[in-house]
Enzyme design. Structure first.
Site, PDB file in Angstrom:
ATOM      1  N   HIS A 115      43.280  40.233  40.504  1.00  0.00           N
ATOM      2  CA  HIS A 115      43.325  40.467  41.725  1.00  0.00           C
ATOM      3  C   HIS A 115      44.504  41.090  42.416  1.00  0.00           C
ATOM      4  O   HIS A 115      45.564  40.913  41.596  1.00  0.00           O
ATOM      5  CB  HIS A 115      42.731  39.420  42.895  1.00  0.00           C
ATOM      6  CG  HIS A 115      43.383  38.351  42.771  1.00  0.00           C
ATOM      7  ND1 HIS A 115      44.520  38.178  43.546  1.00  0.00           N
ATOM      8  CD2 HIS A 115      43.072  37.038  42.111  1.00  0.00           C
ATOM      9  CE1 HIS A 115      44.889  36.911  43.293  1.00  0.00           C
ATOM     10  NE2 HIS A 115      44.142  36.188  42.596  1.00  0.00           N
ATOM     11  N   CYS A 131      44.731  32.587  38.310  1.00  0.00           N
ATOM     12  CA  CYS A 131      44.192  34.072  38.478  1.00  0.00           C
ATOM     13  C   CYS A 131      45.294  34.805  37.866  1.00  0.00           C
ATOM     14  O   CYS A 131      46.609  34.621  37.778  1.00  0.00           O
ATOM     15  CB  CYS A 131      43.607  34.661  39.712  1.00  0.00           C
ATOM     16  SG  CYS A 131      42.043  33.905  40.347  1.00  0.00           S
TER      17      CYS A 131
END
Length: 332
Positions: A115, A131
């Protein structure tokens, strides 16, 4: 009458089922993403060809970003940050503007993802809770390209992307050399890798001292870039985009000044907790040989290495900050 209606409905269902593409049809058998945590780089392949490589940020510790073979299972634009009730698309949203969810560790694209982020300086570092972070403009490019079910391989490795792909059962374009970092990538403070090393070499050749060639875009490199930009009448923002790169790589080299005895040239990279690689392995070996507790020489600068280096600095009457710079390297 009832049988006729049911017959029509059955025919319609069969027709639409035949027309509708299956999950595998909408997935990508011709795309591949490889993320190498050792270099904090992401490579995107399509039709067995390397397309682009990007700098990324991964977990603050080695275990946070899972390693293995996964898939992109969902795509979300402007995902809210539910933990702090920050709406999607907001400038303070740490998830940026695009979310590519991964089915890692038994999750379904809501826990781990590739992301964007609201902290550009973290890219190239070990900063996330698990992440994989990208620059917002770069994740938008990837988001538009990548398809659902695209395989994602996450590793910590010193091998080339092509070799990593082969080790995981993928056949690519057959190149034996490492896939280079995208030379058109924008570099800024926090960036790391081969492209930063090349930038530092060029800056030093042009007479702008980066105080070391270590592949880490830190304060000294940023200061050198800003000075170069100012001298060339470019926007002095410390960000290396197309204009700065073109001006720098067309710059004639100058003879570098000889370092004074009190300012020796830095030959080792600056290391701190979160650093990884061969330099950390060498540091751990030196600490262990000097009698400091290192139970595992694994190339990962974790809490144990941090504790050992602080004890060493204390014993040598150096600044006790856990950061291995020129003075600590020299003492070792």
């Amino acid at each position: 009458m009832f049988k006729k209606i049911m017959g029509v409905i059955l025919i319609a269902v069969i027709f639409f089922a035949w027309q509708m593409p299956s999950a595998s049809a909408s997935s990508s058998a011709n795309q591949l993403i490889i993320i190498n945590k050792t270099e904090n780089q992401l490579a995107f392949y399509e039709n067995n060809k390397h397309v682009k490589t990007f700098h990324v940020a991964t977990g603050r510790s080695a275990s946070l970003t899972p390693e293995g073979s996964f898939k992109i299972v969902n795509k979300i634009t402007n995902r809210p940050y539910y933990k702090d009730n920050i709406p999607g698309g907001h400038k303070d949203n740490p998830l940026g503007n695009r979310w590519l969810g991964l089915n890692a560790n038994g999750t379904w694209g809501t826990t781990y993802a590739i992301h964007g982020n609201n902290n550009a300086s973290s890219i190239g570092t070990y900063a996330s809770a698990g992440c994989v972070r990208m620059h917002n403009d770069e994740v938008k490019w990837l988001y538009d390209k990548v398809k659902i079910n695209t395989p994602v391989v996450i590793v910590s490795s010193n091998k080339s992307f092509n070799t990593i792909a082969k080790d995981n059962g993928y056949t690519l374009d057959g190149k034996k050399s490492a896939v280079p970092v995208n030379t058109t990538a924008t570099l800024r403070r926090g960036s790391k890798g081969a492209s930063v090393t090349e930038l530092q070499k060029q800056l030093n050749k042009a007479g702008y001292n980066t105080k070391g060639v270590d592949g880490n875009f830190g304060p000294a490199t940023e200061a050198a870039v800003k000075k170069f930009q100012k001298d060339k009448k470019l926007t002095s923002d410390g960000i290396v985009g197309t204009k700065t790169r073109n001006a720098l790589f067309n710059q004639k080299s100058v003879s570098p000044a000889k370092p004074s005895p009190s300012s020796p040239a830095i030959s080792q990279p600056t290391l701190r907790q979160g650093s990884r690689g061969a330099a950390v392995t060498e540091l751990q070996k030196k600490l262990k040989s000097n009698g400091y507790k290192i139970t595992s020489i694994d190339g990962v600068f974790g809490p144990e290495t941090n504790s050992a280096i602080r004890k060493f600095q204390r014993d040598k009457k150096l600044t006790v900050d856990g950061v291995v710079g020129p003075k600590t390297w020299k003492a070792l």
